[in-house]
Design a protein around this motif. Structure first.
Motif, mmCIF file in Angstrom:
data_model
loop_
_atom_site.group_PDB
_atom_site.id
_atom_site.type_symbol
_atom_site.label_atom_id
_atom_site.label_comp_id
_atom_site.label_asym_id
_atom_site.label_seq_id
_atom_site.Cartn_x
_atom_site.Cartn_y
_atom_site.Cartn_z
ATOM 1 N N VAL A 183 0.751 -1.069 0.333
ATOM 2 C CA VAL A 183 -0.191 0.426 -0.452
ATOM 3 C C VAL A 183 1.241 1.247 0.146
ATOM 4 N N THR A 184 2.349 1.077 -0.187
ATOM 5 C CA THR A 184 3.470 2.677 -0.033
ATOM 6 C C THR A 184 2.229 3.427 -1.629
ATOM 7 N N THR A 185 1.952 2.897 -2.502
ATOM 8 C CA THR A 185 1.455 3.867 -3.281
ATOM 9 C C THR A 185 -0.322 4.136 -2.687
ATOM 10 N N VAL A 186 -0.818 3.890 -2.385
ATOM 11 C CA VAL A 186 -1.900 4.572 -1.782
ATOM 12 C C VAL A 186 -1.424 5.181 -0.337
ATOM 13 N N PHE A 187 -0.488 5.107 0.542
ATOM 14 C CA PHE A 187 -0.253 6.577 0.970
ATOM 15 C C PHE A 187 -0.325 7.287 0.301
ATOM 16 N N ALA A 188 1.273 7.055 -0.275
ATOM 17 C CA ALA A 188 2.015 8.437 -1.590
ATOM 18 C C ALA A 188 0.705 9.320 -1.839
ATOM 19 N N LYS A 189 -0.184 8.416 -2.163
ATOM 20 C CA LYS A 189 -1.377 9.191 -3.072
ATOM 21 C C LYS A 189 -1.509 10.315 -2.189
ATOM 22 N N HIS A 190 -2.131 9.898 -0.971
ATOM 23 C CA HIS A 190 -3.046 11.082 0.129
ATOM 24 C C HIS A 190 -2.071 11.450 0.515
ATOM 25 N N GLY A 191 -0.817 12.102 -0.121
ATOM 26 C CA GLY A 191 0.171 12.579 0.877
ATOM 27 C C GLY A 191 1.305 12.440 1.792
ATOM 28 N N PHE A 192 1.128 11.031 2.295
ATOM 29 C CA PHE A 192 2.229 10.276 3.266
ATOM 30 C C PHE A 192 3.578 9.349 2.136
#
Length: 293
Positions: free
Chosen positions: A210-219
């Motif tokens: 889920v690194t891409t999911v976190f990154a997409k939301h600013g994390f």
């Protein structure tokens, strides 16, 4: 800020006179709101954070800059996700300006059926429980220094999230060159980070998924990208300079800055670069868009 602390300590003083009920609060007393959403920190919740020293006088932010994000999640049981019938709710305490992104982030994790063991604010655990280092609990705000250092942790600003620590441990080397793993129970099961292994069950709840999911939301900063320490559970917003600037701004300006930051991050991710390495792309994009205008 000073006036708020007076209210909090006065509230705590009144409660303490009735045989100190705060000392008896445990994770079993955690009751999230019935609806997923963003909620203010109540006086009672703030008093508990002060009592458990999750907030201290020197903390970089106080309760007035925090929000509680309540969300649904798929439970992680014995290394395997629960089904749709096993819905749970959890909560993270975060900086006010990132609360909308955190709610959207965990809604997306739920839609993807990414499992989480538990998500209970850390003030529901005693100091002794936190020292055991074997809790598999996802959390965000904790006004503490960085591990092994004196600077404030990004958690102290409410802009960092640790997820499924047992599946995503923290690894570092001590002064005698000995490798230390936290939580200690993760040593055998999750140091090999391969999700698929011959003859073994598929792993779930791992942060790589889920690194891409976190990154997409600013994390977009992931501790799994670091050299030393390696912190697989840890996601944070931007560089330390960006975080300190974000917290120092008035709320309205901070909201606008964070919105621009997330938008520019996603634009940068779309452009990509001369490499397909996702870690390098995250690092490059964070460095580009974290620069203070």
């Amino acid at each position: 800020m000073f006036y708020l602390y007076i209210i909090v300590f006065a509230t705590f003083g009144l409660i303490a006179c009735t045989k100190d009920p705060l000392s008896r609060i445990t994770e079993k007393d955690f009751r999230p709101e019935s609806e997923a959403g963003i909620y203010d920190i109540s006086e009672e919740e703030c008093a508990l954070m002060v009592y458990r020293k999750i907030i201290i006088k020197e903390s970089p932010i106080g309760c007035e800059r925090l929000k509680k994000v309540v969300f649904e999640f798929y439970p992680l049981t014995d290394g395997q996700p629960g089904g749709a019938e096993s819905e749970n709710k959890g909560a993270l305490i975060v900086l006010d300006v990132v609360a909308d992104s955190v709610l959207a982030l965990f809604d997306e994790l739920y839609q993807r059926q990414f499992p989480i063991k538990s998500a209970i604010p850390i003030e529901y655990f005693s100091q002794q429980e936190r020292k055991t280092e074997d809790m598999n609990n996802s959390l965000a705000f904790d006004s503490r220094p960085i591990t092994g250092g004196s600077k404030w942790s990004e958690h102290a600003y409410g802009v960092a999230i640790d997820i499924n620590p047992l599946q995503n441990p923290y690894l570092y080397i001590d002064q005698s060159s000995k490798a230390i793993v936290v939580p200690k129970d993760a040593k055998e099961g999750y140091l090999n980070r391969a999700k698929y292994r011959v003859g073994k069950p598929v792993r779930v709840g791992m942060s790589e998924d889920v690194t891409t999911v976190f990154a997409k939301h600013g994390f977009a900063v992931w501790g799994g990208d670091w050299n030393v320490p390696i912190d697989y559970m840890h996601f944070q917003v931007g560089t330390r300079q960006f975080i300190e600037h974000l917290v120092a701004l008035p709320v309205e300006e901070a909201n606008a800055l964070f919105s621009r930051y997330v938008k520019r991050l996603n634009q940068c991710f779309q452009k990509k670069g001369p490499t397909d390495n996702a870690a390098l792309l995250r690092k490059s994009c964070v460095e580009q868009v974290s620069k203070i205008d």
